[in-house]
Scaffold this active site. Structure first.
Site, PDB file in Angstrom:
ATOM      1  N   HIS A 243       0.832  -1.202   0.000  1.00 20.56           N
ATOM      2  CA  HIS A 243       0.000   0.000   0.000  1.00 20.56           C
ATOM      3  C   HIS A 243       0.865   1.250   0.000  1.00 20.56           C
ATOM      4  O   HIS A 243       2.056   1.193   0.321  1.00 20.56           O
ATOM      5  CB  HIS A 243      -0.906   0.008   1.241  1.00 20.56           C
ATOM      6  N   HIS A 324       5.130   6.771  -1.076  1.00 22.22           N
ATOM      7  CA  HIS A 324       5.958   5.591  -1.352  1.00 22.22           C
ATOM      8  C   HIS A 324       5.197   4.309  -1.043  1.00 22.22           C
ATOM      9  O   HIS A 324       4.137   4.347  -0.404  1.00 22.22           O
ATOM     10  CB  HIS A 324       7.205   5.631  -0.473  1.00 22.22           C
TER      11      HIS A 324
HETATM   12  P1  A2P Z   1       4.355   3.197   5.162  1.00 26.20           P
HETATM   13  O1  A2P Z   1       4.780   1.803   4.865  1.00 26.20           O
HETATM   14  O2  A2P Z   1       3.628   3.803   4.052  1.00 26.20           O
HETATM   15  O3  A2P Z   1       5.425   4.056   5.736  1.00 26.20           O
HETATM   16  P2  A2P Z   1       3.495  -0.619  11.188  1.00 26.20           P
HETATM   17  O4  A2P Z   1       3.455  -1.993  10.577  1.00 26.20           O
HETATM   18  O5  A2P Z   1       4.875  -0.136  11.443  1.00 26.20           O
HETATM   19  O6  A2P Z   1       2.613  -0.492  12.363  1.00 26.20           O
HETATM   20  O7  A2P Z   1       2.903   0.348  10.093  1.00 26.20           O
HETATM   21  C1  A2P Z   1       1.816   0.027   9.278  1.00 26.20           C
HETATM   22  C2  A2P Z   1       1.730   1.079   8.212  1.00 26.20           C
HETATM   23  O8  A2P Z   1       1.399   2.339   8.764  1.00 26.20           O
HETATM   24  C3  A2P Z   1       3.060   1.209   7.572  1.00 26.20           C
HETATM   25  O9  A2P Z   1       2.978   0.597   6.323  1.00 26.20           O
HETATM   26  C4  A2P Z   1       3.370   2.671   7.520  1.00 26.20           C
HETATM   27  O10 A2P Z   1       3.199   3.106   6.228  1.00 26.20           O
HETATM   28  C5  A2P Z   1       2.274   3.341   8.288  1.00 26.20           C
HETATM   29  N1  A2P Z   1       2.811   4.042   9.458  1.00 26.20           N
HETATM   30  C6  A2P Z   1       3.120   3.512  10.650  1.00 26.20           C
HETATM   31  N2  A2P Z   1       3.514   4.465  11.505  1.00 26.20           N
HETATM   32  C7  A2P Z   1       3.458   5.638  10.829  1.00 26.20           C
HETATM   33  C8  A2P Z   1       3.737   7.004  11.165  1.00 26.20           C
HETATM   34  N3  A2P Z   1       4.142   7.354  12.391  1.00 26.20           N
HETATM   35  N4  A2P Z   1       3.585   7.921  10.207  1.00 26.20           N
HETATM   36  C9  A2P Z   1       3.159   7.591   8.988  1.00 26.20           C
HETATM   37  N5  A2P Z   1       2.868   6.322   8.612  1.00 26.20           N
HETATM   38  C10 A2P Z   1       3.017   5.359   9.514  1.00 26.20           C
END
Ligand code: A2P
Length: 400
Positions: A243, A324
């Site tokens: 995603h 991204h």
């Molecule tokens: P992305 O991959 O687009 O950076 P996690 O598995 O670490 O909990 O995160 C799940 C999704 O949420 C990740 O794919 C990440 O997206 C997004 N994400 C997690 N934490 C943040 C944050 N603090 N700010 C922005 N996106 C986040």
């Protein structure tokens, strides 16, 4: 006003047998019923519809339309069919009364690409249970809210003699509550996700054959054994559904996420298909990612309140530069790092006076920015089909 995929009962009642349009109060139709490109992408994706609303709000009509629109690949699981009343009798325990419906849902997940659950879905506990089921099988969740026009519960009770206004009032407050996801984003259709994963692996295979890369990268990789270092094993941690995050909400804990979730552009875009342009692949000692360049329409979904990119630095990057797709992470790294790495790379690309070492690769020109940071700008960008939605399941661990 909160707008997920919202449709008013008043409009549903106006629908004739021929008219297949289901309009929201703003006159918007559901993309998964009306929009040609969305319908095509839906056919390549696993989606889990949660229809939500009071009894008589028109959920079953929408469910029927979805199943008619996607014959053979979709299925409806209905609480009515199993005679499950939204308000349990005293003798019924919540978990056991859903047994048959849940058995049906579990059987359908994996068997059918599109699963539609028709129930009031007025309790958070029930929603969380379904979000979990969908996550286990990598289905994208679409919540479809059906609200009575002008919140007119009297008319609803009159047209639906099984329930009194008092009973509807018991369910209604929960249905008014916003369901804020962990994050909003564009979720890749299955084949396109496969294509991206293959591209990423080809990229790793090819770059690993380049001595300049190996020598430079391994110096910075977080690995005890530099001699036996293996690039593919290093990037083992991969997201289950690829995603491109637009707004991280943390279920409502992040400032301004309610206003983002309630914005017209988000409401209009939920469940709609978007084709994203991947313009580069990048690798750092922490993450492997794909750079996404958003077009004008897609930029409208990029949060306006995102911290000015590069503010405080000498280099300013355009809004949405961070967009991204996380492809993989090194051990101990979180997906969020991928976006930060991309910004860091873009700044380094702009700011460094020294020419960067370049490596010609099959898919494009690869450039080293030092400290194990490499970006390959693609000669031909990759187009990926996606659906816009939220990720709702409650995260149980830090690793995804
Ligand atoms: P992305 O991959 O687009 O950076 P996690 O598995 O670490 O909990 O995160 C799940 C999704 O949420 C990740 O794919 C990440 O997206 C997004 N994400 C997690 N934490 C943040 C944050 N603090 N700010 C922005 N996106 C986040």
């Amino acid at each position: 006003m909160w707008r997920r995929i919202v449709c008013s009962i008043g409009n549903l009642f106006k629908m004739g047998a021929k008219a297949s349009k289901c309009k929201s109060p703003e006159g918007r139709s559901f993309p998964f019923l009306e929009d040609k490109s969305t319908i095509e992408v839906m056919k390549e994706t696993r989606t889990f519809f949660i229809l939500r609303g009071l009894p008589g709000s028109g959920k079953s009509s929408v469910a029927k339309k979805i199943v008619e629109r996607y014959p053979s690949i979709s299925v409806m699981a209905s609480a009515d069919h199993w005679k499950i009343s939204p308000l349990p009798k005293e003798s019924e325990t919540d978990s056991s009364r859903y047994d048959k419906l849940d058995q049906q849902i579990k059987q359908c997940l994996g068997d059918k690409q599109i699963v539609v659950v028709d129930d009031t879905h007025h309790t958070r506990e029930r929603l969380d249970y379904l979000f979990d089921l969908a996550k286990e099988k990598d289905y994208i969740v679409f919540i479809v809210d059906l609200r009575p026009a002008n919140n007119d519960l009297d008319s609803l009770a009159k047209s639906n003699r099984n329930y009194t206004v008092q009973q509807l009032k018991l369910m209604e407050p929960e249905l008014q509550k916003n369901i804020i996801p962990y994050y909003f984003g564009w979720f890749l259709a299955r084949q396109d996700a496969e294509k991206m994963r293959t591209n990423a692996m080809d990229f790793l295979d090819e770059i690993w054959k380049n001595e300049t890369f190996v020598e430079e990268f391994v110096k910075y990789a977080k690995s005890d054994s530099k001699e036996n270092f293996n690039l593919k094993e290093y990037f083992q941690k991969k997201p289950s559904v690829l995603h491109c995050t637009t707004k991280f909400c943390d279920y409502g804990a992040v400032p301004n996420c309610e206003s983002y979730a309630g914005s017209k552009i988000v409401g209009d875009s939920l469940s709609r298909c978007f084709v994203l342009k991947v313009s580069a692949l990048f690798i750092t000692p922490r993450t492997l990612g794909a750079r996404v360049e958003l077009d004008e329409d897609q930029q409208l979904l990029w949060p306006k309140d995102e911290e000015a990119v590069g503010s405080g630095d000498q280099v300013n990057l355009p809004h949405s530069s961070r967009s991204h797709i996380t492809l993989a992470c090194a051990p101990g790294e979180h997906a969020v790092q991928t976006g930060l790495d991309l910004l860091d790379i873009l700044k380094a690309e702009k700011s460094e006076a020294q020419p960067h070492p370049q490596v010609r690769m099959e898919q494009g020109q690869c450039c080293c920015l030092g400290e194990g940071r490499w970006i390959m700008n693609l000669s031909n960008s990759i187009k990926v089909k996606t659906l816009f939605s939220g990720f709702y399941a409650i995260k149980k661990s830090t690793a995804e």
